[in-house]
Design a protein around this motif. Sequence first.
Motif, mmCIF file in Angstrom:
data_model
loop_
_atom_site.group_PDB
_atom_site.id
_atom_site.type_symbol
_atom_site.label_atom_id
_atom_site.label_comp_id
_atom_site.label_asym_id
_atom_site.label_seq_id
_atom_site.Cartn_x
_atom_site.Cartn_y
_atom_site.Cartn_z
ATOM 1 N N TYR B 89 8.850 4.378 -7.187
ATOM 2 C CA TYR B 89 7.219 4.725 -6.861
ATOM 3 C C TYR B 89 5.971 2.840 -6.802
ATOM 4 C CZ TYR B 89 8.752 8.894 -8.086
ATOM 5 O OH TYR B 89 9.249 10.809 -7.895
ATOM 6 N N PHE B 90 5.764 2.979 -5.452
ATOM 7 C CA PHE B 90 5.164 1.879 -5.429
ATOM 8 C C PHE B 90 4.230 1.918 -5.072
ATOM 9 C CE2 PHE B 90 8.545 -1.321 -5.510
ATOM 10 C CZ PHE B 90 9.938 -0.720 -4.463
ATOM 11 N N CYS B 91 2.703 1.604 -5.555
ATOM 12 C CA CYS B 91 1.553 1.569 -4.950
ATOM 13 C C CYS B 91 1.477 0.560 -4.709
ATOM 14 C CB CYS B 91 0.825 1.494 -5.939
ATOM 15 S SG CYS B 91 -0.811 1.298 -5.878
ATOM 16 N N ALA B 92 1.119 0.444 -3.280
ATOM 17 C CA ALA B 92 -0.516 -0.490 -2.440
ATOM 18 C C ALA B 92 -1.523 -0.526 -2.599
ATOM 19 C CB ALA B 92 0.991 -0.750 -1.166
ATOM 20 N N SER B 93 -2.445 -1.724 -2.074
ATOM 21 C CA SER B 93 -3.385 -1.735 -1.461
ATOM 22 C C SER B 93 -4.007 -2.971 0.457
ATOM 23 C CB SER B 93 -4.164 -2.684 -2.555
ATOM 24 O OG SER B 93 -4.735 -3.971 -2.859
ATOM 25 N N SER B 94 -5.451 -2.603 0.162
ATOM 26 C CA SER B 94 -5.761 -3.367 1.261
ATOM 27 C C SER B 94 -6.989 -3.381 1.298
ATOM 28 C CB SER B 94 -4.577 -2.469 2.919
ATOM 29 O OG SER B 94 -5.593 -0.937 2.438
ATOM 30 N N ILE B 95 -7.433 -3.441 2.031
ATOM 31 C CA ILE B 95 -9.223 -4.619 1.958
ATOM 32 C C ILE B 95 -9.461 -2.883 3.682
ATOM 33 C CG2 ILE B 95 -10.731 -5.363 3.066
ATOM 34 C CD1 ILE B 95 -9.414 -7.521 1.683
ATOM 35 N N GLY B 96 -10.066 -1.900 3.039
ATOM 36 C CA GLY B 96 -9.340 -0.807 4.253
ATOM 37 C C GLY B 96 -8.642 -0.167 4.483
ATOM 38 N N VAL B 97 -8.563 0.495 5.797
ATOM 39 C CA VAL B 97 -7.414 1.346 5.949
ATOM 40 C C VAL B 97 -6.850 0.194 7.182
ATOM 41 C CG1 VAL B 97 -7.682 3.439 5.250
ATOM 42 C CG2 VAL B 97 -7.841 2.793 7.505
ATOM 43 N N ASN B 98 -6.066 0.432 7.852
ATOM 44 C CA ASN B 98 -5.114 -0.203 8.529
ATOM 45 C C ASN B 98 -5.018 -1.605 8.918
ATOM 46 O OD1 ASN B 98 -4.447 3.072 10.741
ATOM 47 N ND2 ASN B 98 -7.306 2.654 10.582
ATOM 48 N N ASN B 99 -5.280 -2.363 7.416
ATOM 49 C CA ASN B 99 -4.962 -3.819 7.314
ATOM 50 C C ASN B 99 -3.827 -4.172 7.118
ATOM 51 O OD1 ASN B 99 -7.195 -4.662 8.797
ATOM 52 N ND2 ASN B 99 -8.142 -4.144 6.920
ATOM 53 N N GLU B 100 -2.502 -4.955 6.878
ATOM 54 C CA GLU B 100 -1.645 -5.338 5.763
ATOM 55 C C GLU B 100 -1.829 -5.184 4.230
ATOM 56 O OE1 GLU B 100 -3.866 -8.028 7.263
ATOM 57 O OE2 GLU B 100 -3.606 -9.481 6.623
ATOM 58 N N GLN B 101 -0.566 -3.755 3.938
ATOM 59 C CA GLN B 101 -0.739 -3.256 2.234
ATOM 60 C C GLN B 101 -0.195 -4.569 1.932
ATOM 61 O OE1 GLN B 101 0.538 0.407 3.035
ATOM 62 N NE2 GLN B 101 -0.411 1.057 4.597
ATOM 63 N N PHE B 103 2.322 -4.735 -1.725
ATOM 64 C CA PHE B 103 2.709 -3.733 -2.592
ATOM 65 C C PHE B 103 3.094 -4.081 -4.149
ATOM 66 C CE2 PHE B 103 4.602 -0.490 -0.474
ATOM 67 C CZ PHE B 103 4.210 -0.626 1.225
ATOM 68 N N GLY B 104 3.052 -3.090 -5.396
ATOM 69 C CA GLY B 104 3.568 -3.624 -6.050
ATOM 70 C C GLY B 104 4.248 -3.575 -6.694
ATOM 71 N N PRO B 105 4.734 -4.217 -8.064
ATOM 72 C CA PRO B 105 6.342 -4.348 -8.123
ATOM 73 C C PRO B 105 6.892 -2.567 -8.485
ATOM 74 C CG PRO B 105 4.630 -4.878 -10.557
ATOM 75 C CD PRO B 105 3.983 -4.640 -8.518
ATOM 76 N N GLY B 106 5.964 -2.281 -8.489
ATOM 77 C CA GLY B 106 6.761 -0.747 -8.683
ATOM 78 C C GLY B 106 7.186 0.168 -9.705
ATOM 79 N N THR B 107 7.426 1.372 -10.000
ATOM 80 C CA THR B 107 7.015 1.664 -10.956
ATOM 81 C C THR B 107 9.066 2.499 -10.616
ATOM 82 O OG1 THR B 107 5.332 2.137 -12.554
ATOM 83 C CG2 THR B 107 6.575 4.111 -13.411
ATOM 84 N N ARG B 108 9.861 2.375 -12.054
ATOM 85 C CA ARG B 108 10.808 2.812 -11.927
ATOM 86 C C ARG B 108 11.107 4.131 -12.731
ATOM 87 N NH1 ARG B 108 15.515 2.048 -9.070
ATOM 88 N NH2 ARG B 108 15.354 0.550 -8.909
ATOM 89 N N LEU B 109 11.169 5.122 -11.748
ATOM 90 C CA LEU B 109 11.567 6.910 -12.940
ATOM 91 C C LEU B 109 12.059 7.477 -12.485
ATOM 92 C CD1 LEU B 109 9.705 9.132 -14.111
ATOM 93 C CD2 LEU B 109 8.787 10.112 -11.642
ATOM 94 N N THR B 110 13.290 7.494 -14.272
ATOM 95 C CA THR B 110 13.839 9.103 -14.454
ATOM 96 C C THR B 110 13.507 9.492 -14.773
ATOM 97 O OG1 THR B 110 15.374 6.344 -14.371
ATOM 98 C CG2 THR B 110 16.423 8.047 -15.051
ATOM 99 N N VAL B 111 13.773 10.699 -14.528
ATOM 100 C CA VAL B 111 14.224 12.055 -15.251
ATOM 101 C C VAL B 111 15.404 12.572 -15.526
ATOM 102 C CG1 VAL B 111 13.130 14.492 -14.791
ATOM 103 C CG2 VAL B 111 12.278 12.192 -13.090
ATOM 104 N N LEU B 112 15.736 13.184 -16.812
ATOM 105 C CA LEU B 112 17.171 13.266 -16.756
ATOM 106 C C LEU B 112 16.909 14.578 -17.326
ATOM 107 C CD1 LEU B 112 17.524 10.376 -20.716
ATOM 108 C CD2 LEU B 112 18.191 10.276 -17.395
#
Lengths: 113, 112
Positions: B89-101, B103-112
């Motif tokens: 699961y990645f989160c990304a951020s930008s200044i306003g919408v439609n500008n370059e995003q 990305f963060g390093p991500g959270t790896r979720l494992t569901v057992l």
Amino acid sequence: EDKVVQSPLSLVVHEGDTVTLNCSYEVTNFRSLLWYKQEKKAPTFLFMLTSSGIEKKSGRLSSILDKKELFSILNITATQTGDSAVYLCAVPPIYNQGGKLIFGQGTELSVKP
Amino acid sequence: AAGVIQSPRHLIKEKRETATLKCYPIPRHDTVYWYQQGPGQDPQFLISFYEKMQSDKGSIPDRFSAQQFSDYHSELNMSSLELGDSALYFCASSIGVNNEQFFGPGTRLTVL
């Protein structure tokens, strides 16, 4: 339906080769196209293209957009093993102003020593 | 330069449990996006927020909810977890919408 298609899906080259990655798109109200590099972690931003025919360049990487033919290319010259990654092309459809990105399938580039 | 921060980086849960993923955008970025990336797949957009309001919604299951807080950080809440929720699961951020995003390093979720 908005879509982004990349080709080839995978590519194997040797160090020093030049590669060209393709991205075609069909998006309502096109605004920009973005290229990212992903190496087993988060996508890293490379370029954002908004105007046709204007090349963006960063070191050995360059990219250009053709808004008439609806495609973009990413060139990598003198490839190195560190260029091995998945290269993602993405377009934000702005019909609802949300700014989400629609990604292509990616091109997996493998650069052999 | 400051980047997007995500926590935790790895998470292991059992089926039917809940999980909360956190995202701290780059300073001065007011827009946050959440993406889900399955193995060998491209990132799929889930939801985004601009100035603490939901700005777009993608293929986010009803079991998931998210919000952006006054300090612009965002949390993705996932309930009744299923095996198929295992992904990056990645989160990304930008200044306003439609500008370059970015990305963060991500959270790896494992569901057992």
